[in-house]
Scaffold this active site. Sequence first.
Site, mmCIF file in Angstrom:
data_model
loop_
_atom_site.group_PDB
_atom_site.id
_atom_site.type_symbol
_atom_site.label_atom_id
_atom_site.label_comp_id
_atom_site.label_asym_id
_atom_site.label_seq_id
_atom_site.Cartn_x
_atom_site.Cartn_y
_atom_site.Cartn_z
ATOM 1 N N ASN A 68 0.839 -1.189 0.000
ATOM 2 C CA ASN A 68 0.000 0.000 0.000
ATOM 3 C C ASN A 68 0.878 1.244 0.000
ATOM 4 O O ASN A 68 1.965 1.265 0.568
ATOM 5 C CB ASN A 68 -0.967 -0.001 1.193
ATOM 6 C CG ASN A 68 -0.403 0.745 2.394
ATOM 7 O OD1 ASN A 68 -0.483 1.965 2.478
ATOM 8 N ND2 ASN A 68 0.183 -0.008 3.325
ATOM 9 N N GLY A 71 -0.560 6.868 1.829
ATOM 10 C CA GLY A 71 -0.006 8.189 2.104
ATOM 11 C C GLY A 71 -0.727 8.968 3.183
ATOM 12 O O GLY A 71 -0.848 10.199 3.112
ATOM 13 N N LEU A 72 -1.214 8.248 4.206
ATOM 14 C CA LEU A 72 -1.823 8.886 5.385
ATOM 15 C C LEU A 72 -3.040 9.756 5.051
ATOM 16 O O LEU A 72 -3.206 10.855 5.582
ATOM 17 C CB LEU A 72 -0.784 9.720 6.152
ATOM 18 C CG LEU A 72 0.394 8.956 6.758
ATOM 19 C CD1 LEU A 72 1.372 9.916 7.413
ATOM 20 C CD2 LEU A 72 -0.094 7.919 7.768
ATOM 21 N N CYS A 130 5.936 5.453 9.035
ATOM 22 C CA CYS A 130 5.203 5.307 7.777
ATOM 23 C C CYS A 130 6.158 5.474 6.596
ATOM 24 O O CYS A 130 6.805 6.518 6.453
ATOM 25 C CB CYS A 130 4.082 6.325 7.683
ATOM 26 S SG CYS A 130 3.148 6.195 6.141
ATOM 27 N N ILE A 191 5.758 -4.343 13.925
ATOM 28 C CA ILE A 191 6.441 -3.491 12.967
ATOM 29 C C ILE A 191 5.436 -2.787 12.068
ATOM 30 O O ILE A 191 4.314 -3.276 11.908
ATOM 31 C CB ILE A 191 7.428 -4.303 12.085
ATOM 32 C CG1 ILE A 191 6.684 -5.413 11.339
ATOM 33 C CG2 ILE A 191 8.558 -4.872 12.921
ATOM 34 C CD1 ILE A 191 7.541 -6.189 10.330
ATOM 35 N N ASN A 192 5.866 -1.657 11.493
ATOM 36 C CA ASN A 192 5.129 -1.095 10.378
ATOM 37 C C ASN A 192 5.538 -1.868 9.120
ATOM 38 O O ASN A 192 6.251 -2.859 9.205
ATOM 39 C CB ASN A 192 5.419 0.409 10.237
ATOM 40 C CG ASN A 192 4.258 1.178 9.628
ATOM 41 O OD1 ASN A 192 3.626 0.715 8.678
ATOM 42 N ND2 ASN A 192 3.977 2.355 10.152
ATOM 43 N N GLY A 265 -3.458 -6.364 11.227
ATOM 44 C CA GLY A 265 -3.442 -5.331 10.206
ATOM 45 C C GLY A 265 -4.083 -5.733 8.903
ATOM 46 O O GLY A 265 -5.301 -5.705 8.750
#
Length: 304
Positions: A68, A71-72, A130, A191-192, A265
């Site tokens: 993905n 972009g927040l 991010c 983790i991200n 997630g």
Amino acid sequence: MTTYVNLCGIRLDNPIIPASGTFGYGQEFARLYDLDCLGSFSCKGTTLQPRFGNPAPRIAEANDGMLNSVGLQNPGIDAVIEREMPAAAQIFHKPIVANICGFSTEEYIAVAEKFDACPQVGWLELNISCPNVHGGGMGFGTSCETAAAVTKAVKRHVQKPLIVKLTPNVTDIAAIAKACEEAGADGISLINTLLAMRIDPATRRPVLANTTGGLSGAAVFPVAVRMVWQVYNAVSVPIIGMGGVRTARDVIEMMLAGATCVGVGAENLRNPYAARDIVAALPDEMAKYNIENLSDIIGGAHHG
């Protein structure tokens, strides 16, 4: 048989926390099941100003996972405080994890202060991980010095527990976690996503408009377990472990590595009932491995 855990002084009925970016602010999932079955949930990453996110395409498939580059995308902190948090209080009657994003230390502080005053919020999750934005996010989390500096700055302005979310795109995640703890972090989440990309042979161009994106899903689970293991050895604060979790067995494995709570997630996107089903399956999975009290197994693999 008990499933409750304690995260930074707050008791949760179970360790399951849908991860930020996969659960919105809870509204879509509340139409499907009673969210009160969850331990908590981490809301969409929230910035000071509204963001429309990255250009499309921003989703790509991968073997046992997905990329993905959203972009927040979010409506900004003021809209979240005014609309999303009161609405969430109607569908979820427990403390929420507020995921805080920024492009400068000052922005992190401003968002954190507003969430800190919000009664629905139990914990602040400082997202310095991010990979899909420029000028912020992961840039703060790739060195001990920058991670510690932003942690220390935000911690001075808030009262609620501060949990720092780390990127796996580093050489020594344990050292960064330790630096955050020394700077005042009350917990660590990891983790991200892993930085990744796909290329379309037909166009000979990257699939994602942003070129790269974050890889999540089952493919990253062993990496996440390894990093939770390493961080548990480095810090004494609680850990929210996440990355590729799909089943109750995965939850137990992540907790044995050192996680107090476990984030779910990408599986929420594949199966919107995933978090609910994992909570329901935990007692049978505990019985299978003779676990009477789930909190007793935290870090259990380190002790034999």
